[in-house]
Scaffold this motif. Structure first.
Motif, PDB file in Angstrom:
ATOM      1  N   LEU A 113       3.583   0.389  -5.916  1.00 47.40           N
ATOM      2  CA  LEU A 113       2.675   0.974  -6.909  1.00 47.40           C
ATOM      3  C   LEU A 113       1.427   0.133  -7.108  1.00 47.40           C
ATOM      4  CD1 LEU A 113       5.004   2.343  -9.718  1.00 47.40           C
ATOM      5  CD2 LEU A 113       3.481   3.634  -8.229  1.00 47.40           C
TER       6      LEU A 113
ATOM      7  N   GLY B 179      -1.012   0.562  -4.422  1.00 45.45           N
ATOM      8  CA  GLY B 179      -1.715   1.845  -4.583  1.00 45.45           C
ATOM      9  C   GLY B 179      -2.730   1.798  -5.706  1.00 45.45           C
ATOM     10  N   PHE B 180      -2.363   1.145  -6.785  1.00 48.03           N
ATOM     11  CA  PHE B 180      -3.255   1.029  -7.943  1.00 48.03           C
ATOM     12  C   PHE B 180      -4.557   0.320  -7.538  1.00 48.03           C
ATOM     13  CE2 PHE B 180      -4.441  -1.186 -11.997  1.00 48.03           C
ATOM     14  CZ  PHE B 180      -4.595  -0.065 -12.796  1.00 48.03           C
ATOM     15  N   ARG B 181      -4.397  -0.687  -6.709  1.00 46.62           N
ATOM     16  CA  ARG B 181      -5.582  -1.426  -6.252  1.00 46.62           C
ATOM     17  C   ARG B 181      -6.294  -0.716  -5.111  1.00 46.62           C
ATOM     18  NH1 ARG B 181      -1.960  -5.681  -6.857  1.00 46.62           N
ATOM     19  NH2 ARG B 181      -1.546  -5.601  -4.637  1.00 46.62           N
TER      20      ARG B 181
ATOM     21  N   PRO C  70      -6.338   2.969  -4.156  1.00 45.37           N
ATOM     22  CA  PRO C  70      -5.937   4.382  -4.300  1.00 45.37           C
ATOM     23  C   PRO C  70      -6.168   5.197  -3.038  1.00 45.37           C
ATOM     24  CG  PRO C  70      -7.879   3.881  -5.641  1.00 45.37           C
ATOM     25  CD  PRO C  70      -7.351   2.587  -5.140  1.00 45.37           C
ATOM     26  N   GLN C  71      -7.077   4.736  -2.181  1.00 44.87           N
ATOM     27  CA  GLN C  71      -7.315   5.488  -0.942  1.00 44.87           C
ATOM     28  C   GLN C  71      -6.087   5.481  -0.039  1.00 44.87           C
ATOM     29  OE1 GLN C  71      -8.603   2.595  -1.844  1.00 44.87           O
ATOM     30  NE2 GLN C  71      -9.341   1.350  -0.151  1.00 44.87           N
TER      31      GLN C  71
END
Lengths: 499, 499
Positions: A64, A67-69, A71-72
């Motif tokens: 997560l 992904g948070f850092r 998002p692409q």
């Protein structure tokens, strides 16, 4: 003068500090109490479960936070087709795969296997094929079929080997057996476009699957697939099509159900660790009242002849296009004491429409569980009723993405259902059509993509337990006891392999 | 024997009928009571309002039912860019445009006007331009600027007229002044991609807008645009950049705020039917604690010098990338008795992340209103707190679509907020950047795309009234009284023109 100032400053500081600590405590209490409302928060983890949880949460947070850092690169904001294979490389996915996941309570019988499996069925003997412009017809027959074909009936074997390129031929076939396409965002640009392809699949495969020997083989292999995905028990929905044999005999719905029962018995002999399957008779909803009355008669026969196998009744098909449940309310109410209801309801985005209000009909008809209930988040009172009446929600996240109800799974109402501790079970609907595992993909997407970053092993365990609790399996104690044994083994293995 | 059978049938029928009528009544009661929870359901329509409502609901149902039957043509499941111009042709849109909509409580000062307007500003005298590879620099100056430019500074006039094609030149300019692109689904494929373009806009336009005469003109024209869109009052958020003049003088934040106040006074003289504007000082959140302390000092000055104009404090910028509010909790708590807070919070899809938990900070810091609160639907306890504390939610549906939080607006949590009767106000955030009307598009999309098919004029009126009630305008009675007058006129006109 100075002493006054010093005192004044000190008093101010003390006051400020106290107020700040109160604020912090208020903040933490709110967050903590909210987490106590979340599904699974009533479970207490044992020491070893806690150890496994540490492993799992470390992996989950890693995925997560990346992904948070970035998002692409975050999978779950994309279409399922884009990440369905990639996520299999995730360690957490593998753990979820190995996890005992309880029961599958919402799945349609002829949509469990993927396109490769269906192609393999076309290698069976005596299969004829007729290629249409945008679909394909099949029939098992000893001789060339008399049924209409705008082109020509060919033996599948002949068509395949005269094509010059078997691989290409099979690849072409596959497209009829899946919803997976390269550019779903572009090509499924509205809900009817994807439902139309969905219907095409059922039309194309029906005469293939309804060949009695195939029907039985498919179900046997489906049960095997569930078992391999660490599922103990299944409630399978079926429209119960009429089967046929190589001599052209056609059988009624009871025979279809009985053939399932026969296969199940064989499967349970071969795999005694599996806990079985039950049938939810779920014929098409886009019919008139008279047909629903016929359905009810069939259901009565099923219940009488297969009392231990028959679980209950439902109606299927795209809710927005089919008739709303309210059209059959009187008929369904008249027999509501005879059957368990598991109605599809609220599988729609149309707030305030007739399909949206199927939710209220499911509730007043005393449904044991509701299929999808996607729209329930917009119905605060119905949601309270669902809690009060303890109606389980059969949520199928990936299905809702593929069938265009929601794009980014983080906007799926399941997040709200979980946060409120609603009685959710996770299921997979038609996993074969989007090339997903029978249940693992849905569990994994729920856990990492939909649920809170804080949701942990307790949620996973609760979802598995819910699927047992809200099933129609009779001896729940036995079921849960066996689940506990497998769960302990799973926890042990996680610690052994990852801690 | 016969008589026994007849009696038996009658009894059965009576029993069945009774049970069915009970079912129907239960069904209707549930639906009715749920609608009573919906925002606006406490309002009672007058006879003439009811007449206007009939007109409006007929139009709304026509649009919705057409979409229900033809989802391929349903606008709101598509990207806003695809339908923003088309929906202007809707009669209902025109009615919503004419409707008094109350106040705009969440809008950013330099994002109100669209690309055509911004291009028109580049026709002002003394503007220099420097074209970069992927952006553009501006500066008003008497002489060629000394500021760094990797290519060359040109007088805008020279650049434009030496280009050979003014129309093409201006079309090229426009792309820097809008988020609108041909294929947003493809080209804004993740949230950071669109936020990056968003930042580029602010970087490009800042030296254009911060030229003091432009700054004042922009605000004057923005007020005019709000008024034209039937808005009575505005609370505008600003980072309060430092302005400059043609002689190179640079002014501090107070001057920026004062220039707004001056423009407002002029505007109110020119348009005495407008009810004014207030300022929410909303500097960037991606800063350290020391900078927040400086912000607070500036806010204190603003409050002291412009007590009637200064409304309160907020922090802006992409929450996922900026610092969470919790990092400044002590500083913000220390002065919470001094300021009204209107924090952005929960403008995120990341459930359980630090940006998600900005919601709890907004609540414990006693925010009067929360900006966006998109994630609140996943927080049942915080949602209860919001109700209890009567914190308004400033919802900006179209902004959330453009900035990639949600695709199909029917999945926007606003539907749930409305269904639960939460204190919602509808606003527009940055309407100029997506070429929307200052407020009408957001109201229309809310009414037709998000709210229930059953939501009617009472919802529209309540949303307008909420925007007055939750504003910081002091003399609410006067404001509401004037609103009532305009509302009556609007209702009259709807009946006259459409009934």
């Amino acid at each position: 003068m100075w002493s006054y100032i010093v005192v004044s400053i000190c008093v101010t500081q003390v006051l400020t500090d106290k107020s700040f600590s109160k604020l912090i405590s208020e903040r933490e209490t709110l967050l903590k109490n909210e987490l106590k409302m979340m599904l699974g928060s009533d479970l207490v983890l044992s020491d070893s479960e806690q150890q496994a949880n540490d492993v799992i949460m470390k992996l989950k947070r890693r995925e997560l936070d990346y992904g948070f850092r970035n998002p692409q690169y975050f999978n779950f904001s994309k279409h399922f087709f884009e990440y369905k294979d990639d996520i299999k490389r995730s360690e957490l996915f593998q753990i979820v795969k190995a996890m005992p996941k309880g029961a599958v309570l919402h799945a349609h019988d002829t949509a469990i296997q993927n396109q490769d499996y269906v192609v393999s069925l076309t290698y069976w003997q005596d299969l004829y094929v007729c290629f249409l412009e945008d679909n394909i017809l099949f029939l098992f027959s000893k001789e060339k079929p008399n049924e209409k074909c705008p082109t020509q009936w060919q033996l599948m074997k002949d068509a395949r080997y005269s094509s010059g390129n078997v691989e290409k031929f099979d690849a072409h076939l596959k497209q009829y057996f899946t919803l997976v396409i390269d550019d779903p965002v572009q090509d499924y640009d509205n809900i009817n476009a994807v439902w139309s392809k969905f219907q095409h699949y059922f039309i194309a495969t029906s005469p293939l699957f309804c060949y009695k020997p195939i029907w039985e083989q498919y179900f046997y292999d489906a049960l095997k697939a569930f078992r391999n995905d660490n599922v103990m028990f299944v409630e399978i929905r079926s429209v119960l099509p009429q089967l046929y044999d190589i001599d052209g005999n056609v059988y009624d719905e009871l025979v279809t159900a009985q053939s399932y029962k026969k296969v199940l018995d064989k499967f349970l002999t071969d795999y005694p660790d599996f806990f079985g399957a039950k049938l939810i008779y779920a014929p098409l909803r886009s019919v008139d009242v008279k047909t629903v009355e016929e359905y009810i008669n069939i259901a009565r026969v099923l219940k009488k002849k297969l009392p231990d196998f028959f679980a209950g009744f439902d109606l299927v098909g795209q809710e927005d296009l089919g008739n709303p449940t309210s059209e059959f309310l009187m008929q369904l109410n008249d027999v509501s004491h005879e059957f368990n209801y598991f109605f599809h309801a609220g599988e729609t985005n149309w707030y305030g429409s007739s399909s949206d209000e199927n939710l209220v009909d499911a509730i007043v008809l005393n449904a044991k569980r509701i299929g999808h209930a996607f729209a329930l988040v917009k119905h605060p009172l119905l949601l309270e009723e669902v809690k009060k009446r303890n109606i389980a929600l059969e949520v199928n996240v990936i299905s809702n993405v593929v069938l265009k109800l929601v794009e980014d799974v983080r906007n799926h109402p399941l997040a709200t259902f979980l946060a409120q501790g609603l009685p959710v079970v996770i299921s997979s609907d038609d996993p074969g059509l989007w090339d997903a595992e029978p249940l693992t993909h849905d569990f994994y997407v729920t856990f990492v993509g939909v649920a809170s970053r804080h949701a942990d092993l307790r949620l996973l365990k609760k979802l598995a337990l819910n699927s047992l609790y809200y099933s129609t399996y009779k001896n729940k104690d036995k079921l849960v006891h066996e689940f506990d044994i497998r769960w302990a083994k799973f926890v042990h293995n996680v610690i052994r392999d990852y801690a």
